[in-house]
Design an enzyme around this catalytic site. Structure first.
Site, PDB file in Angstrom:
ATOM      1  N   SER A  76      -0.562  -2.662   3.810  1.00 36.52           N
ATOM      2  CA  SER A  76      -0.443  -4.056   3.387  1.00 36.52           C
ATOM      3  C   SER A  76      -0.791  -5.000   4.542  1.00 36.52           C
ATOM      4  O   SER A  76      -1.858  -4.885   5.137  1.00 36.52           O
ATOM      5  CB  SER A  76       0.953  -4.313   2.816  1.00 36.52           C
ATOM      6  N   ASP A 222      -1.306  -2.084  -3.667  1.00 38.26           N
ATOM      7  CA  ASP A 222      -0.514  -2.084  -2.436  1.00 38.26           C
ATOM      8  C   ASP A 222       0.001  -0.690  -2.079  1.00 38.26           C
ATOM      9  O   ASP A 222       0.651  -0.016  -2.886  1.00 38.26           O
ATOM     10  CB  ASP A 222       0.663  -3.038  -2.629  1.00 38.26           C
TER      11      ASP A 222
END
Length: 754
Positions: A76, A222
């Site tokens: 991320s 993600d």
């Protein structure tokens, strides 16, 4: 042979033994020229959204302590910072670049309206949401992400620059891996090849918020769902020793988990924390753990990025003694550092510019948006980004990708706009509410349908259905006449039925249904993204029916109205609802006569000027408007009205009716609190001063110039703009009024004041 005496032999043996001992001792000492062996160090940067900016502070301390890094793994925001570092950018430059990012533009909506084509800026506006739903396979389809990713992708591309051309991440200055989640297989995906910027974006694609990235048949989102702190990935890549950095937020209070939304959000956090704890458990005494307490900085608080960086530095400083174990001497560290530093970005000379991947949108229309890039020109990545942002602002694309190939002195720029997969038919829904202190409530519900790119010149078919206080049905076809879409023709047909109150000196005496049925055709010109000029002809019927009131009040039959119309709009406001900067100029001229069977004969002119100024976080708005019947007698549908929360707070909606008016007002808004600052959503307290006059009123009352003052509480919120106002006018009128969402018409161009 002569024999040596025993003492001589003993002495010789002792000397030989001494020499052997010295040789052994010398062999045990390291050579001064031999290199110092050190463990290979892997840096692991955890996910956390905006909190991940703390990683920059950690990198700064590592550089100050002269701790080398042999590989990086990140998830991320950790992938964004880690990938940029692995591409060769020093920590101080990363900080400078990240602090220069305008997060309100990158993640939010700042500047988006100014880049939007004027025809789309003026048509199909909604107030309670920004969601374009597609019509596919007989149902409604939502976009894969609620937030745009174009500006995020541009930021990432600029951060990694030429490192995008390195297809194998082992060949970067520091080998790198980004972690993502395959939403199809439910598996972790470790990205080590391809476009570095795409890998970083995939690792950051929070499900629901940002659209996923499709790579090799995998739908990537993600990586935090699978591996928020990828310690094992770093060990497999290079690491003998791991420096692991994760971001720690305090657990929520039980009282905060009192809704389905809060519990759903917390469930994702629990899942991420679980896989992170499993990785932390694998760390050994040789490894270095850096825990960054983030306090109340949340994952979406990008406006607080400057606060996060010092927190990372402080956490790394707390682990200084552990980090010193892996520090290099100055000379050795600088030698390592020199192998990483990338050359400063320069200009790129383009040999060719291609537009590819389009099915519906005309490539020549896209090419016309290019202002900087062209074959034979030397450009920078920032100039390429400026042009791709302009293409994205057209509104037809999910994102606009680009790739450079070939030698730097003669590169091919391939721009690939990705059309919205849920188009070309879109629908938006909108809601409007208005209420007065006397208990009256008006409501409207609206749906707008838009079919884009009906033909190669970009025709759009737009349909509207609105029910409630005002019934409105319209269909129109916007047909550009040239590829650039500078000139257009627009035929339309509409039916409108409004319920309107009639007042006599402030008292409501009747209610009428006012109905219009018209066909029209306009010829127009778009002037950049800020202005539009159009002229047209309109013909149809007007009907006024009395609903309540004395039978002695007038009631007209159906009449034919035909007119020629001219309109100019100039709009630079940052938002339609409660703007804080920019200007609006809206002017119209109408000439009605008996041509085409018309029964009305009149001329009118009306104009509105609004200017909003930001001031130390607050907002000042100045308003000047007016209209006048120039000739003839205005029909009921064209009579000017004043009164209502936008046009003249303190008066009831439509309380003053007549054939001429003027108004001047100023409104100062004090910002009380941010709601979602990245999206310009905030709460304001307002004070409005105003003066105005309605001439030739239908109730034949002449109050002269009226003066008013109003206080308000309002703002742009996730459920739409709202205003609660208490107004006073010096004819002894008080009104408590409320409005939410799409404004309900108050009968003049002042309706443009939201």
């Amino acid at each position: 042979m002569r024999c040596l005496p025993f003492p001589a032999i003993a002495t010789a043996l002792l000397v030989m033994l001494g020499l052997l001992a010295l040789a052994g001792a010398a062999a045990a000492q390291p050579s001064a020229a031999a290199p110092v062996e050190r463990p290979r160090i892997g840096l692991v940067l955890g996910g956390g959204g905006a909190k991940g900016a703390a990683h920059i502070g950690v990198l700064q301390v590592l550089e100050e302590l002269r701790v080398p890094v042999d590989c990086v793994a990140g998830t991320s925001m950790g992938a964004l910072v880690g990938g940029t570092f692995a591409a060769g950018m020093p920590a101080d430059e990363i900080e400078k670049s990240v602090l220069a990012i305008n997060w309100s533009r990158t993640v939010g909506s700042e500047g988006e309206r100014d880049r939007t084509p004027i025809n789309r800026k003026l048509a199909g506006l909604t107030y309670t949401n920004n969601l374009d739903l597609g019509i596919k396979d007989g149902g409604l389809k939502a976009p894969a992400g609620l937030l745009k990713t174009q500006d995020i992708e541009d930021v990432i591309r600029n951060l990694v620059s030429d490192a995008r051309l390195t297809r194998d991440f082992d060949d970067l200055p520091i080998p790198f891996r980004a972690v993502a989640t395959d939403m199809l297989g439910g598996e972790m995906v470790v990205l080590g090849k391809g476009d570095l910027s795409v890998a970083m974006r995939a690792s950051m694609a929070v499900p629901g918020a940002f659209s996923p990235v499709v790579v090799g048949g995998k739908v990537l989102s993600d990586g935090g769902m699978m591996r928020n702190l990828p310690v094992d990935i770093a060990r497999g890549l290079c690491a003998d020793v791991v420096i692991a950095v994760w971001l720690q937020s305090p657990p929520p209070e039980a009282s905060a988990l009192n809704s389905a939304v809060a519990l759903a959000g917390r469930s994702l956090e629990v899942m991420i924390e679980a896989n992170q704890k499993a990785q932390i458990a694998t760390l050994t005494d040789r490894d270095v753990q850096i825990v960054v307490p983030m306090g109340d900085i949340g994952s979406a608080a990008f406006e607080r990025v400057p606060e996060a960086i010092p927190l990372g530095r402080a956490a790394a400083e707390a682990s200084r003694e552990q980090l010193r174990r892996y520090a290099l001497p100055e000379e050795a560290y600088q030698a390592w550092r020199r192998t990483l530093t990338r050359a400063a970005d320069g200009t790129i000379r383009l040999a060719e510019v291609r537009i590819s991947g389009l099915e519906r949108v005309n490539p020549e229309f896209v090419r016309d948006q290019l202002r900087n890039v062209a074959a034979g020109r030397a450009v920078t990545t920032a100039q390429i980004t400026e042009d791709t942002s302009r293409i994205f602002a057209l509104g037809d694309f999910e994102r606009v990708e680009y790739r450079l190939t070939g030698p730097r002195e003669a590169q091919v720029l391939d721009i690939r706009p990705v059309e919205k997969s849920w188009g070309p038919d879109f629908v938006r829904f909108d809601l409007g509410l208005a209420a007065n202190g006397d208990g009256s409530l008006q409501a409207i519900l609206r749906a707008d349908h838009n079919r884009t790119w009906v033909n190669a010149r970009g025709a759009e078919w737009h349909n509207t259905l609105q029910i409630g206080q005002a019934l409105f049905v319209q269909t129109e076809l916007y047909q550009p006449l040239d590829v650039r879409q500078r000139f257009f023709i627009e035929p339309s047909a509409n039916f409108e039925r409004n319920l309107e109150d009639i007042y006599l000196d402030g008292d409501r005496v009747a209610r009428y249904f006012v109905q219009e049925t018209f066909g029209a055709i306009d010829l127009g010109m778009n002037i950049g993204t800020r202005a539009q000029l159009r002229a047209g002809l309109r013909s149809g019927w007007i009907t006024v029916d009395r609903d309540t009131g004395s039978p002695t009040l007038p009631e007209s039959d159906t009449e034919r109205d035909s007119s020629a119309r001219l309109r100019l709009v100039y709009d630079t406001r940052d938002a339609v609802a409660l703007p804080t900067r920019g200007a609006l100029l809206n002017a119209r001229y109408v000439h009605a006569s008996e041509w085409a069977g018309g029964e009305q004969d009149y001329d009118l002119l009306e104009g509105l000027l609004v200017k909003a100024f930001p001031w130390r976080g607050d907002s000042l708005t100045l308003i000047l408007g007016g209209g006048k019947e120039l000739a003839g007698e205005l029909p009921a549908t064209e009579e000017f009205q004043l009164g209502g929360i936008r046009t003249f707070p303190g008066l009831q909606r439509g309380e003053l009716r007549g054939s001429s008016y003027w108004i001047a007002a100023s409104n100062y808004g004090w910002k009380l609190a941010d709601i979602q600052s990245l999206f310009g959503q905030a709460l304001y307290a307002g004070l409005r001063l105003q003066a105005g006059r309605m001439g030739e009123r239908i109730d034949e009352v002449d109050d002269g110039t009226l003066y008013g003052i109003a206080t308000s509480l309002g703002g742009r919120t996730p459920i739409g703009p709202f205003v609660l106002s208490l107004g006073y006018v010096d004819n002894d009128s008080w009104q408590l009024q409320f409005a939410l969402g799409r404004p309900i018409s108050e009968g003049s161009l002042l309706d443009e004041i939201r």
